[in-house]
Design a protein around this motif. Structure first.
Motif, PDB file in Angstrom:
ATOM      1  N   ASP A 139       3.840  87.148  12.221  1.00  0.00           N
ATOM      2  CA  ASP A 139       3.381  86.572  13.490  1.00  0.00           C
ATOM      3  C   ASP A 139       4.354  85.483  13.920  1.00  0.00           C
ATOM      4  O   ASP A 139       4.660  84.591  13.133  1.00  0.00           O
ATOM      5  N   LEU A 140       4.836  85.567  15.142  1.00  0.00           N
ATOM      6  CA  LEU A 140       5.723  84.517  15.650  1.00  0.00           C
ATOM      7  C   LEU A 140       5.143  83.926  16.931  1.00  0.00           C
ATOM      8  O   LEU A 140       4.630  84.655  17.784  1.00  0.00           O
ATOM      9  N   GLU A 141       5.255  82.609  17.054  1.00  0.00           N
ATOM     10  CA  GLU A 141       4.819  81.946  18.290  1.00  0.00           C
ATOM     11  C   GLU A 141       5.835  82.179  19.391  1.00  0.00           C
ATOM     12  O   GLU A 141       7.000  82.443  19.114  1.00  0.00           O
ATOM     13  N   GLY A 142       5.405  82.027  20.633  1.00  0.00           N
ATOM     14  CA  GLY A 142       6.332  82.169  21.753  1.00  0.00           C
ATOM     15  C   GLY A 142       7.236  80.948  21.883  1.00  0.00           C
ATOM     16  O   GLY A 142       6.882  79.862  21.420  1.00  0.00           O
ATOM     17  N   TYR A 143       8.383  81.144  22.497  1.00  0.00           N
ATOM     18  CA  TYR A 143       9.249  80.001  22.800  1.00  0.00           C
ATOM     19  C   TYR A 143       8.682  79.250  23.993  1.00  0.00           C
ATOM     20  O   TYR A 143       8.005  79.836  24.847  1.00  0.00           O
TER      21      TYR A 143
END
Ligand code: ATP
Ligand code: MG
Length: 314
Positions: A242-246
């Motif tokens: 899971d990656l957060e948005g920039y």
């Protein structure tokens, strides 16, 4: 050497520069911007230096040439774009409402790309490609569906791979043959890239975790879920990332999903670790929303590296 193919609509987008409800009065406009979800996707692939092609149709008019010129400039093989002498290139007029939703006037079905039939030339082009990306938006007419299914079949038979972005909202599923076409594509998909509710279009399960497991059990190798400004996730049988948005300033959200998908597919096919490919895709989607015009925010790898470095996730 891999080569990525897509088939589908090419259009120009003309955007109202003020907000309001539709086009029943004269409004100031800006455009034409090159557009069409498959075109945006393949332009982003080309900008990353990856060999790629699109099969489509345009009229012999400025709206067609604005697309052909941009795609050529960005490295896309445009030999599969048929230029129809008496045809008119597709168009979409877009106006944002005060609440951020969009009103459209489309000319696609009756434009040059309303029909896409394969020829000996495009069949030969298909046979040089190793990966097919299917955009759900492109399944708008029986001839286009047939061309896409033919390409999928030939590329898979030669040992290639397929990615699929449903890119549609549940309410437009009711056009004749749409569900069947989507099911057929899904049954040969290696990489599935839904956003929001699209994950549940083909699953019985009601939770994200269960829907992902259900689809992976059907033979899909990997699933990437797009979550707008919240970022994205990657799943395969053994991994979840899971990656957060920039953090960026959103100017125009159109095209984010297409640029994101193009970037993930390009790096995934190169064998990059999914976490790395997802990071690049996140950066690509984020950059896409910072520019007015759907294709204007497509990025080079250097531009993606710069954003990743600036936000401390390199
Ligand atoms: P589209 O409207 O183009 O079909 P989509 O629903 O397919 O969009 P989104 O989830 O909106 O796709 O965007 C794709 C990706 O782009 C997101 O997963 C995220 O990585 C990035 N992204 C989109 N919007 C933003 C934003 N406002 N800020 C940061 N990143 C964003
Ligand atoms: Mg989308």
């Amino acid at each position: 050497m891999s080569k990525i193919l897509t088939i589908g609509e090419i259009l120009v987008e003309i955007v109202a520069t003020n907000r309001g409800n539709g086009f029943r009065e004269a409004v100031p406009l800006i455009g034409p911007f090159p557009s069409g979800a498959p075109a945006i996707f393949i332009d982003q692939v080309g900008k990353l230096g990856q060999d790629c092609a699109i099969i489509s149709r345009v009229g012999d008019d400025d709206f067609g040439w604005v697309n052909i010129n941009r795609l050529t400039e960005d490295g896309v093989d445009v030999s599969g774009i048929e230029i129809v002498p008496q045809g008119t290139t597709g168009s979409a007029f877009v106006r944002y409402r005060e609440d951020g939703s969009r009103a459209f006037v489309f000319n696609i079905r009756h434009s040059a790309c309303g029909e896409i039939e394969l020829s000996d030339k495009t069949l030969t082009l298909i046979d040089t490609c190793t990966h097919m990306h299917v955009m759900g938006t492109a399944l708008y007419a029986p001839s286009v569906v047939k061309s896409i299914l033919t390409a999928v079949e030939r590329i898979k038979a030669a040992g290639g791979t397929v990615s699929f972005d449903p890119n549609l909202r549940p309410e437009i599923l009711d056009s004749p043959g749409m569900r069947e076409a989507l099911q057929t594509v899904l049954s040969v998909t290696d990489l599935f890239m839904p956003s929001g509710e699209e994950l549940f279009l083909f699953a019985e399960a009601k939770t994200e975790k269960e829907a992902v497991a259900e689809l992976l059990a059907k033979g899909i190798k990997a699933i990437v879920i797009k979550r707008g400004e919240k970022g994205s996730s990657y799943f395969d049988k053994t991994t979840q990332i899971d990656l957060e948005g920039y953090k960026v300033e959103e100017v125009d959200p159109t095209g984010a999903g297409d640029c994101f998908g193009a970037t993930f597919v390009t790096f995934w096919l190169k064998g990059m670790h999914p976490a790395e490919a997802l990071r690049y895709a996140n950066a690509s989607g984020a950059r896409a929303v910072t520019k007015a015009g759907p294709m204007e925010g497509a990025s080079t790898q250097a531009e993606l590296d710069a954003l990743i470095k600036a936000q401390g996730q390199a």
